[in-house]
Each structure stands twice: as structure tokens, then as C-alpha cells.
Design a protein around this motif. Structure first.
Motif, PDB file in Angstrom:
ATOM      1  N   VAL A 155      21.367   4.174  -5.355  1.00 60.22           N
ATOM      2  CA  VAL A 155      21.105   2.668  -5.759  1.00 60.22           C
ATOM      3  C   VAL A 155      20.029   2.668  -6.656  1.00 60.22           C
ATOM      4  CG1 VAL A 155      21.219   0.332  -5.031  1.00 60.22           C
ATOM      5  CG2 VAL A 155      22.081   2.188  -3.321  1.00 60.22           C
ATOM      6  N   THR A 156      20.259   1.948  -7.956  1.00 61.00           N
ATOM      7  CA  THR A 156      19.455   1.289  -8.978  1.00 61.00           C
ATOM      8  C   THR A 156      19.540   0.005  -9.297  1.00 61.00           C
ATOM      9  OG1 THR A 156      18.407   2.233 -10.919  1.00 61.00           O
ATOM     10  CG2 THR A 156      20.700   2.353 -10.724  1.00 61.00           C
ATOM     11  N   THR A 157      18.829  -0.614  -9.807  1.00 53.39           N
ATOM     12  CA  THR A 157      18.729  -1.732 -10.338  1.00 53.39           C
ATOM     13  C   THR A 157      19.982  -1.726 -11.904  1.00 53.39           C
ATOM     14  OG1 THR A 157      17.120  -1.433 -11.739  1.00 53.39           O
ATOM     15  CG2 THR A 157      16.569  -2.627  -9.975  1.00 53.39           C
ATOM     16  N   LEU A 158      20.402  -2.852 -12.231  1.00 57.17           N
ATOM     17  CA  LEU A 158      21.375  -2.843 -13.163  1.00 57.17           C
ATOM     18  C   LEU A 158      20.624  -2.350 -14.591  1.00 57.17           C
ATOM     19  CD1 LEU A 158      23.341  -6.232 -12.986  1.00 57.17           C
ATOM     20  CD2 LEU A 158      23.895  -3.937 -12.120  1.00 57.17           C
ATOM     21  N   PRO A 159      21.208  -1.592 -15.447  1.00 54.87           N
ATOM     22  CA  PRO A 159      20.527  -0.916 -16.665  1.00 54.87           C
ATOM     23  C   PRO A 159      20.154  -1.881 -17.681  1.00 54.87           C
ATOM     24  CG  PRO A 159      23.035  -0.633 -16.929  1.00 54.87           C
ATOM     25  CD  PRO A 159      22.681  -1.168 -15.434  1.00 54.87           C
ATOM     26  N   THR A 160      19.668  -1.486 -18.686  1.00 58.76           N
ATOM     27  CA  THR A 160      19.396  -2.356 -19.788  1.00 58.76           C
ATOM     28  C   THR A 160      20.575  -2.364 -20.981  1.00 58.76           C
ATOM     29  OG1 THR A 160      18.346  -0.576 -21.333  1.00 58.76           O
ATOM     30  CG2 THR A 160      16.994  -1.779 -20.029  1.00 58.76           C
ATOM     31  N   THR A 213      20.625   3.008 -19.482  1.00 59.88           N
ATOM     32  CA  THR A 213      21.384   2.096 -20.347  1.00 59.88           C
ATOM     33  C   THR A 213      22.703   1.868 -20.007  1.00 59.88           C
ATOM     34  OG1 THR A 213      21.724   3.433 -21.795  1.00 59.88           O
ATOM     35  CG2 THR A 213      19.517   2.944 -21.712  1.00 59.88           C
ATOM     36  N   LEU A 214      23.466   0.671 -20.540  1.00 62.40           N
ATOM     37  CA  LEU A 214      24.829   0.535 -20.214  1.00 62.40           C
ATOM     38  C   LEU A 214      25.275   1.399 -21.107  1.00 62.40           C
ATOM     39  CD1 LEU A 214      26.652  -1.244 -18.811  1.00 62.40           C
ATOM     40  CD2 LEU A 214      26.688  -2.826 -20.850  1.00 62.40           C
ATOM     41  N   LYS A 215      25.032   2.068 -22.121  1.00 64.76           N
ATOM     42  CA  LYS A 215      25.487   3.082 -22.943  1.00 64.76           C
ATOM     43  C   LYS A 215      25.774   4.326 -22.156  1.00 64.76           C
ATOM     44  CE  LYS A 215      26.123   1.225 -27.206  1.00 64.76           C
ATOM     45  NZ  LYS A 215      27.333   1.292 -27.926  1.00 64.76           N
ATOM     46  N   GLU A 216      24.716   4.490 -21.317  1.00 69.61           N
ATOM     47  CA  GLU A 216      24.802   5.842 -20.576  1.00 69.61           C
ATOM     48  C   GLU A 216      26.119   5.454 -19.542  1.00 69.61           C
ATOM     49  OE1 GLU A 216      21.319   7.397 -18.618  1.00 69.61           O
ATOM     50  OE2 GLU A 216      20.139   6.093 -20.225  1.00 69.61           O
ATOM     51  N   VAL A 217      26.003   4.437 -18.794  1.00 70.27           N
ATOM     52  CA  VAL A 217      27.060   3.852 -17.800  1.00 70.27           C
ATOM     53  C   VAL A 217      28.432   4.088 -18.557  1.00 70.27           C
ATOM     54  CG1 VAL A 217      28.190   2.056 -16.514  1.00 70.27           C
ATOM     55  CG2 VAL A 217      25.496   2.305 -16.780  1.00 70.27           C
ATOM     56  N   GLU A 218      28.465   3.536 -19.975  1.00 74.61           N
ATOM     57  CA  GLU A 218      29.903   3.685 -20.460  1.00 74.61           C
ATOM     58  C   GLU A 218      30.147   5.322 -20.763  1.00 74.61           C
ATOM     59  OE1 GLU A 218      31.044   0.635 -23.613  1.00 74.61           O
ATOM     60  OE2 GLU A 218      28.572   1.074 -23.623  1.00 74.61           O
ATOM     61  N   ASN A 260      31.061 -10.288 -13.363  1.00 73.81           N
ATOM     62  CA  ASN A 260      31.087  -9.995 -14.681  1.00 73.81           C
ATOM     63  C   ASN A 260      29.998 -10.767 -15.386  1.00 73.81           C
ATOM     64  OD1 ASN A 260      32.248 -12.604 -15.534  1.00 73.81           O
ATOM     65  ND2 ASN A 260      34.291 -11.645 -15.579  1.00 73.81           N
ATOM     66  N   TYR A 261      29.393 -11.833 -14.695  1.00 76.44           N
ATOM     67  CA  TYR A 261      28.527 -12.455 -15.291  1.00 76.44           C
ATOM     68  C   TYR A 261      27.489 -11.563 -16.250  1.00 76.44           C
ATOM     69  CZ  TYR A 261      24.340 -15.338 -16.116  1.00 76.44           C
ATOM     70  OH  TYR A 261      23.498 -16.209 -16.663  1.00 76.44           O
ATOM     71  N   PRO A 262      26.766 -10.581 -15.675  1.00 72.57           N
ATOM     72  CA  PRO A 262      25.748  -9.986 -16.268  1.00 72.57           C
ATOM     73  C   PRO A 262      26.344  -9.089 -17.378  1.00 72.57           C
ATOM     74  CG  PRO A 262      26.089  -8.723 -14.404  1.00 72.57           C
ATOM     75  CD  PRO A 262      26.783 -10.054 -14.202  1.00 72.57           C
ATOM     76  N   PHE A 263      27.513  -8.838 -17.385  1.00 70.58           N
ATOM     77  CA  PHE A 263      28.223  -8.162 -18.612  1.00 70.58           C
ATOM     78  C   PHE A 263      28.750  -8.890 -19.626  1.00 70.58           C
ATOM     79  CE2 PHE A 263      28.680  -5.431 -14.486  1.00 70.58           C
ATOM     80  CZ  PHE A 263      28.306  -4.394 -15.004  1.00 70.58           C
ATOM     81  N   LEU A 264      28.958 -10.373 -19.356  1.00 73.72           N
ATOM     82  CA  LEU A 264      29.178 -11.443 -20.337  1.00 73.72           C
ATOM     83  C   LEU A 264      27.981 -12.185 -21.147  1.00 73.72           C
ATOM     84  CD1 LEU A 264      32.270 -12.856 -18.699  1.00 73.72           C
ATOM     85  CD2 LEU A 264      32.415 -11.375 -20.643  1.00 73.72           C
ATOM     86  N   PHE A 265      26.864 -12.305 -20.132  1.00 66.57           N
ATOM     87  CA  PHE A 265      26.130 -13.065 -20.546  1.00 66.57           C
ATOM     88  C   PHE A 265      24.619 -12.192 -20.844  1.00 66.57           C
ATOM     89  CE2 PHE A 265      29.004 -16.045 -19.203  1.00 66.57           C
ATOM     90  CZ  PHE A 265      28.497 -17.531 -19.432  1.00 66.57           C
TER      91      PHE A 265
END
Length: 418
Positions: free
Chosen positions: A288-293, A169-174, A200-205
């Protein structure tokens, strides 16, 4: 004001280009061209414009096999991908252009509107195995104009020296960014080129957000979603990452690549372009992994597609299309991914490299960049907005200004819509 001046200059160049280079044919010429499109008379030679020395070396072997099969020689000309659209607009009308040329998909609309890319007809069988999103990216106004060769997107690299498991998850990334960022050691828990709209597109949209509103398969350039409530909120989150010190303001993408190779970065969002270098330097520490949720939804980065187009000026369209199908076949693109370490436009081609397989998987959940000419008006204003956000300017004001700049530029391009 500078934006308007640039937009006017772009319009003038576009008008000159269209008037100077677009097909200027009589009805007799058109009838003859349509008749010759299906001519099965074998040419002595077909010409391909190929992007760079590595592609030249690869396609030299592939086209030699095609020549052996058909008896048609293939001339390979080294023309940089970013130069091909302009060059073909000048060379093709003079009879000096290629039969096949190679472009990124965001040039599809321009290539078609300038009369440079021929409309293609394929059977369902011929299109089997291709990534459907990649095909759609090379389709303009319901006309298929190219076949995909290469697709590109971004994914999440991570260093197992810091992270034992891939973040989900993005929370884990943070949380990892907070835990592992140490400016004294020039160490970062999380990096990506947040001042570049491509990255930055996937982080904004979020998944329901849009650049241009779509009506069916068509983009409505008068309906922009670049400053929607969600995008502004995500812009505020992005700004917080700068304030917390996760993202350095001055570092370029190249600097970030260097830091990651030096083992100074825990998580890094980028493309597969330097994968071989990362594998050599980091070895078993590379993950390497896909982008998180994010908010329970899988993040969707941009999907870039590069493909082969058939010139409207080709005198051997039947055989040029045959060559196109040959160089984008399952067999050819399997060889391509094995040799070139890039992911292809076919879902029935699989890389043996587990790290590259991640990008194949991410490409199935990515958003094709709009392929309309108006997309060219988006990059600079959104890049500027991203820089303003990094410098502390109110995200809503930054995105509102970018949206207005884009709207004005598009209005200049389409004065008849006012």
C-alpha cells in the motif's frame, strides 16, 4: 430534460423539508434555548444515534466508561448514517431525536440550513490534535458544526507479485498497466472505478483545479471548473486508458475488489474498507502506498469526513458537547483505530498497522469534498460524463454537458440569483 425534472423534485423536497422541519420558534423560545445551552444541570440520560452494529459494540464500552465518570447514562440507537439526516428532521422537532448524531461531512450545509445542527464553540486546546482539513470540512459559513471521528480517502494498493517497489509517478503506473494487463488471463496491471466521480477525481483534477471556485473559505456555486482545460485534457487521458484496454468498461468496483483479492491486479486505487480482507488473502504480497505524482505534483484524492453533530433540539447541550469531546478524544479514537481498522479525524492518533498508516499519510494530502448542499447536484452529471467518456464520447463535450446540467440544477435551486 430529466435532469431538470429531478432538480425540481429535489428543490420541492428541500423546501418542504425546510418548512416542515426547521426551527419554528418564538423569540421567547430562542432566548430560553440559548440560556439552556450552557446549563450544567446533569441530565439522567443522553442519546446517541450510532451507525451500525460494529459502532454499537464499540461505543457501548466507551459510553459505559463515560457513565462511570459522570453518572450520565448514554442510550445508543442504531440508525444508519445515510438515514440520520432525514430521520432527525422528522424526529427532533417532535422531541424524539438524539443529542448527538453522526453524518458524512457533505451533509453539513444541509444539516445547518435545516436548523438541525447546533453551532459549536471550542477552545484552541479542545481542538488540538484534530486534522485541520477534517475540521474545516465540518465547518459551514465559519461555524463549527461537528467534530471529526473518521476520515476516508483513497490510496494505491499493489501486488508485490507483480511490482517489487511502489510506483512513484503516474507514468510508472501506466507502464505497469501496459506490462501486466493480459485480457486472456483476466489480468490487469491497473484498476480503479473510473466511472465513479469519487474515485476518478484525482485523475481528472490537478491541484489547482476546482469543482466550485473558492473565495476565502466560501464556495462560489456560480463558478464551476468541471470542464476546465486541464480537466478535459485529463479526461482525454482517461479515455485513452479505456482504448488501450487498461480499464474494463463493464467491471464494477465490487468486481475489481474480487479481481484484486484473486491476485489478478497489479495496482488498484481504492479506500481502506476491505484492508483486513486484502491482508488475509494476499499476505506478504500486499503493498500500500500513497497516490503517485502527476506532472511533478502529488495527486490529491477526495477526503471524506464523518463526524459527530450536536442536535439543535438537544435539551442538554452542555453535557452533549462534553460527551462529544469524550468520544472524539485522543484516547477514544486511538482505541477506535486499533479495534475498527479505520483512520480517525485526529493527527495525534497513529495506527499500528503499517498499511493503515499509509491512509493516515494520504489524508494529510487530500481535498475535502465540498460540504455545501449544491454538491449533491454534481455527482450524477459527473458520473454520467465519466460513463460517456468510457464509451468513447468526446471528453470535452461530455464535461461541457455535465457542467451545463449542474449549472441549470443550481439555478433552479437559487432562482433569486438569476
Amino acid at each position: 430534460m430529466n435532469k431538470i425534472i429531478k432538480a425540481i423534485a429535489f428543490l420541492i423536497i428541500t423546501v418542504v423539508l425546510l418548512s416542515a422541519c426547521g426551527p419554528n420558534r418564538t423569540q421567547k423560545d430562542i432566548d430560553q434555548a440559548l440560556k439552556s445551552d450552557e446549563s450544567k444541570t446533569k441530565p439522567d440520560q443522553l442519546t446517541m444515534w450510532v451507525d451500525g452494529d460494529k459502532q454499537i459494540a464499540f461505543y457501548k464500552k466507551i459510553t459505559a466508561a463515560y457513565t462511570k465518570k459522570t453518572g450520565i447514562k448514554v442510550k445508543l440507537v442504531n440508525v444508519g448514517q445515510n438515514d440520520q439526516l432525514e430521520n432527525i428532521s422528522l424526529d427532533a422537532p417532535a422531541g424524539k431525536g438524539p443529542d448527538l448524531f453522526f453524518l458524512a461531512h457533505d451533509n453539513t450545509g444541509s444539516a445547518y440550513l435545516q436548523g438541525l445542527a447546533a453551532e459549536l464553540k471550542f477552545s484552541d486546546k479542545e481542538l488540538q490534535g484534530f486534522n485541520k482539513d477534517a475540521l474545516r470540512a465540518l465547518n459551514y459559513d465559519n461555524k463549527q458544526l461537528a467534530l471529526p471521528s473518521i476520515v476516508e480517502t483513497t490510496a494505491l494498493f499493489y501486488n508485490k507479485k507483480y511490482l517489487k517497489e511502489a510506483p512513484q509517478t503516474l507514468k510508472e503506473v501506466e507502464a505497469n498497466a501496459e506490462k501486466y494487463t493480459n485480457h486472456e488471463k483476466k489480468q490487469y496491471g491497473f484498476l480503479f472505478d473510473a466511472k465513479n466521480f469519487y474515485f476518478n477525481y484525482p485523475f481528472l483534477f490537478n491541484n489547482d483545479d476546482y469543482i466550485f471556485k473558492k473565495n476565502g473559505d466560501k464556495y462560489d456555486v456560480n463558478k464551476l471548473g468541471l470542464n476546465s482545460k486541464d480537466v478535459v485534457k485529463n479526461g482525454e487521458r482517461l479515455q485513452q486508458w479505456y482504448k488501450k484496454g487498461y480499464l474494463p468498461k463493464a467491471a464494477t468496483h465490487d468486481v475489481m475488489i474480487g479481481l484484486f483479492k484473486d491476485g489478478k491486479v497489479g495496482q488498484f486505487v481504492t479506500g481502506p474498507w476491505n484492508l483486513n480482507e486484502y491482508q488475509e488473502v494476499l499476505g506478504k504480497d500486499l503493498g500500500v502506498t500513497t497516490l503517485p505524482t502527476d506532472h511533478g505534483e502529488k495527486m490529491k484524492p477526495f477526503l471524506g469526513v464523518r463526524g459527530w453533530y450536536l442536535s439543535e433540539y438537544s435539551k442538554s447541550k452542555y453535557w452533549a458537547k462534553d460527551l462529544m469531546l469524550y468520544i472524539t478524544s485522543k484516547d477514544t479514537l486511538q482505541k477506535y483505530t486499533n479495534e475498527m481498522s479505520e483512520i480517525t479525524g485526529r493527527t495525534d492518533v497513529k495506527s499500528s498497522n503499517p498499511n493503515l498508516k499509509v491512509f493516515e499519510e494520504q489524508a494529510k494530502n487530500a481535498e475535502p469534498m465540498p460540504n455545501i448542499p449544491e454538491m449533491q447536484q454534481v455527482w450524477e452529471p459527473m458520473g454520467n460524463a465519466s460513463i460517456f467518456i468510457s464509451n468513447g464520447k468526446n471528453p470535452k463535450e461530455s464535461l461541457d454537458e455535465a457542467t451545463e446540467d449542474i449549472r441549470q440544477n443550481i439555478e433552479i435551486l437559487h432562482p433569486e440569483d438569476k
